[in-house]
Every structure is written in structure tokens, then in C-alpha cells.
Write a protein that holds these residues in place. Structure first.
Motif, mmCIF file in Angstrom:
data_model
loop_
_atom_site.group_PDB
_atom_site.id
_atom_site.type_symbol
_atom_site.label_atom_id
_atom_site.label_comp_id
_atom_site.label_asym_id
_atom_site.label_seq_id
_atom_site.Cartn_x
_atom_site.Cartn_y
_atom_site.Cartn_z
ATOM 1 N N TYR A 199 28.296 -0.961 18.633
ATOM 2 C CA TYR A 199 27.908 -0.414 17.311
ATOM 3 C C TYR A 199 26.898 0.329 17.775
ATOM 4 C CZ TYR A 199 31.230 -2.619 14.198
ATOM 5 O OH TYR A 199 33.218 -2.657 13.819
ATOM 6 N N GLY A 200 26.127 -0.385 18.895
ATOM 7 C CA GLY A 200 24.888 0.469 19.593
ATOM 8 C C GLY A 200 23.881 -0.202 18.942
ATOM 9 N N GLU A 201 22.620 1.034 18.706
ATOM 10 C CA GLU A 201 22.016 0.544 18.136
ATOM 11 C C GLU A 201 21.926 -0.425 16.220
ATOM 12 O OE1 GLU A 201 18.697 2.848 17.414
ATOM 13 O OE2 GLU A 201 20.191 4.407 18.095
ATOM 14 N N MET A 202 20.617 -1.156 16.115
ATOM 15 C CA MET A 202 21.293 -1.714 14.952
ATOM 16 C C MET A 202 19.756 -1.652 14.038
ATOM 17 S SD MET A 202 24.625 -4.625 15.031
ATOM 18 C CE MET A 202 23.871 -4.950 13.263
ATOM 19 N N SER A 203 19.229 -2.069 12.745
ATOM 20 C CA SER A 203 18.029 -2.018 11.932
ATOM 21 C C SER A 203 17.877 -3.266 11.319
ATOM 22 C CB SER A 203 17.984 -0.871 10.790
ATOM 23 O OG SER A 203 18.066 -0.051 11.731
ATOM 24 N N ALA A 204 17.075 -4.048 11.140
ATOM 25 C CA ALA A 204 16.499 -5.649 11.054
ATOM 26 C C ALA A 204 17.230 -5.477 9.898
ATOM 27 C CB ALA A 204 15.251 -5.959 10.743
ATOM 28 N N GLY A 205 17.842 -6.335 9.463
ATOM 29 C CA GLY A 205 18.668 -6.807 8.292
ATOM 30 C C GLY A 205 20.077 -6.044 7.577
ATOM 31 N N ASP A 206 20.862 -5.100 9.072
ATOM 32 C CA ASP A 206 22.043 -4.636 9.119
ATOM 33 C C ASP A 206 22.594 -6.109 9.952
ATOM 34 O OD1 ASP A 206 21.015 -2.252 8.742
ATOM 35 O OD2 ASP A 206 21.084 -1.372 10.608
ATOM 36 N N ALA A 207 24.264 -5.671 9.513
ATOM 37 C CA ALA A 207 24.809 -6.626 9.606
ATOM 38 C C ALA A 207 26.111 -6.586 10.560
ATOM 39 C CB ALA A 207 24.712 -7.673 8.977
ATOM 40 N N THR A 208 26.986 -7.036 11.202
ATOM 41 C CA THR A 208 28.824 -7.080 12.348
ATOM 42 C C THR A 208 28.755 -8.506 11.868
ATOM 43 O OG1 THR A 208 27.888 -8.109 13.889
ATOM 44 C CG2 THR A 208 28.024 -6.025 14.125
#
Length: 278
Positions: A199-208
Motif C-alpha cells: 500500500y506504499g506510504e501511510m500516514s500516522a493513524g492509518d492502518a492495515t
């Protein structure tokens, strides 16, 4: 259980995160899903320093990266922070996260297996291909992991890569996380032509989220920033303990399902029921 901050100021994380039927179907088909903003910036700002402090207090890794094996190079791993630090327990036991886990799996309730802070250090190594559930002595396929960065993760650091639909194969190999698991499971993925998704870059607080049987790996960390991630593992309420068939599962039974025996309902003092539709 350590308590240092005023818990009255702690975000409760009770508000529901609404899922679409399409997202639930996608998760159950592919075995993984990316969701934005699972935790707010405010919640991350509150819990990140608490988790960082817990990792600092409990980290016993003293070897330099160059002296560690592949598993040790992958990350600093601290488990069950919720049970030792009350100011993190609200995060791990949050109804918001637990309901997402239950909804994605389509079950009526979920219990905690354990949490893990996974901090991949600068120049930290890759995380080899593996299945989480080879470690877990549980009789259910309904297990799921929430994987949430506490810092923004750029493309250079990378997030996890999943082999889509690999969870439908169930148990594939007893191999624990190692160079051998990476080689053998990579060959398995290529042979069965399983699509790989990052999923590439993620922001703090995002989740998989991913099932316990979903094959996954992660690249190394070529930057000077620690890749700080918090994970929470859930399983369906009503699951039972199975006879451990490996040393890994024997160790997990002792650590995360204390005082339970094969055949018992998996609900020790370390496995609270964190969401139920009832």
C-alpha cells in the motif's frame, strides 16, 4: 500496570469507524485491507509517546544490528504493553478498533490475543515472508492483526506487502520468521502466482488489517527515521486452544494464554472480550 498520566485526558476511541460492504468483501477475498484515519491525529499524539516510553523501558536488545540474526534485524518487538502500562491499555482495548476487527471477519465478538510494538530501526532489515498464525495455538481461522504506524511512513521506508488470497490456503508451512521462511514462501507465492500488494506510504493513524494466515513481508528501513508501528491481534470469541504442535506454539500458549490447556475456551486473564454485538 504502570500509570503516569491523567487517564481522564485519554481519548476513549469509542466512536465507530464505518465500513462499506465492498470493503468487508474485499478484505475477506484478499485477506488484507488498508483503511485511512483509523486513529485520529489527536489520538496518535496522545498514545505515541506513551508507547515509545514503554518500548524504551522494556527493550532488552543490546546487540548492534550487525550482530543480530535476520529476525532481530527486522525490528525491536515489545508485546502486551496494555498489560503493563495502563496509559496504553485504552488504545489496545479500544472498542473502535475491536469492532472493525469483528466486522471485517464477520464475527459477533473478538478477544485480544496480544499487542506488539514493532519499531524498525534505521538500517533495520527486511521482515521475511511468513504467516502469523503458525505461532498461535487457536482452533479458528478468524484471527486478524491491526497494523498501525505511529509516524508517517514515506515510500522510502515502505509498509507491508501482502500475498492476496493466501489466507484461503490456510496453513502453508511451519517455518517461523527467518531467511528460510522468506525463500520458501517467496517461491510458493511465485509458483501459485499470488498477486502481491504493497500500500506504499501511510500516514500516522492509518492502518492495515490482515488475517492470521495471510502471507506478508516488509522491506528494510534505509532511512534515519525509526518506523514506529503498533499492532493489535484479535481472535473470534468462542475459539478454543489447540494442542501446540511446535515450540513456537508452546511458547505462545504459555505467554499469551496462561493457565489454559488444549480444549479450553481461549479466554484467559490476558484475553479480554473487547467487542461483542450482544
Amino acid at each position: 500496570m504502570k500509570m503516569s498520566e491523567d487517564l481522564r485526558l485519554t481519548p476513549t476511541l469509542e466512536e465507530e469507524y464505518m465500513l462499506s460492504e465492498t470493503q468487508i468483501t474485499e478484505f475477506q477475498k484478499n485477506g488484507h485491507l488498508y483503511l485511512k484515519g483509523v486513529a485520529s491525529k489527536q489520538a496518535v499524539d496522545v498514545y505515541r509517546p506513551r508507547i515509545e516510553q514503554a518500548v524504551k523501558e522494556r527493550n532488552q536488545q543490546t546487540k548492534a544490528l550487525s550482530e543480530r540474526d535476520t529476525y532481530g534485524k527486522a525490528f525491536i518487538q515489545i508485546s502486551n504493553i496494555w498489560a503493563t502500562h495502563a496509559n496504553v491499555a485504552h488504545f489496545v482495548l479500544a472498542r473502535r478498533f475491536a469492532k472493525l476487527a469483528a466486522d471485517l471477519m464477520g464475527v459477533d465478538g473478538v478477544r485480544i490475543y496480544h499487542d506488539q510494538a514493532l519499531f524498525k530501526e534505521p538500517s533495520g532489515g527486511h521482515t521475511p515472508w511468513h504467516q502469523d498464525q503458525v505461532y498461535w495455538p487457536l482452533d479458528t481461522r478468524n484471527t486478524i492483526t491491526l497494523w498501525m504506524p505511529l509516524v508517517d511512513i514515506p515510500k522510502e521506508v515502505g509498509t507491508m506487502t501482502f500475498a492476496s488470497a493466501s489466507h484461503t490456503k490456510g496453513f502453508i508451512s511451519k517455518l517461523e520468521i527467518s531467511d528460510e521462511s522468506h525463500k520458501n514462501l517467496k517461491e510458493y507465492i511465485e509458483y501459485h502466482q499470488l498477486p502481491q500488494v504493497n500500500y506504499g506510504e501511510m500516514s500516522a493513524g492509518d492502518a492495515t488489517f490482515h488475517y492470521g494466515w495471510t502471507l506478508h513481508s516488509a522491506p528494510g528501513n534505509p532511512t534515519k527515521q525509526v518506523r514506529e508501528v503498533m499492532t493489535i491481534i484479535y481472535f473470534a470469541d468462542g475459539a478454543r486452544v489447540i494442542e501446540p504442535d511446535s515450540n513456537a506454539r508452546k511458547n505462545d500458549l504459555k505467554s499469551w494464554l496462561p493457565e489454559l490447556a488444549p480444549g479450553d475456551l481461549a479466554k484467559s486473564r490476558l484475553n479480554p472480550l473487547v467487542y461483542t454485538r450482544a
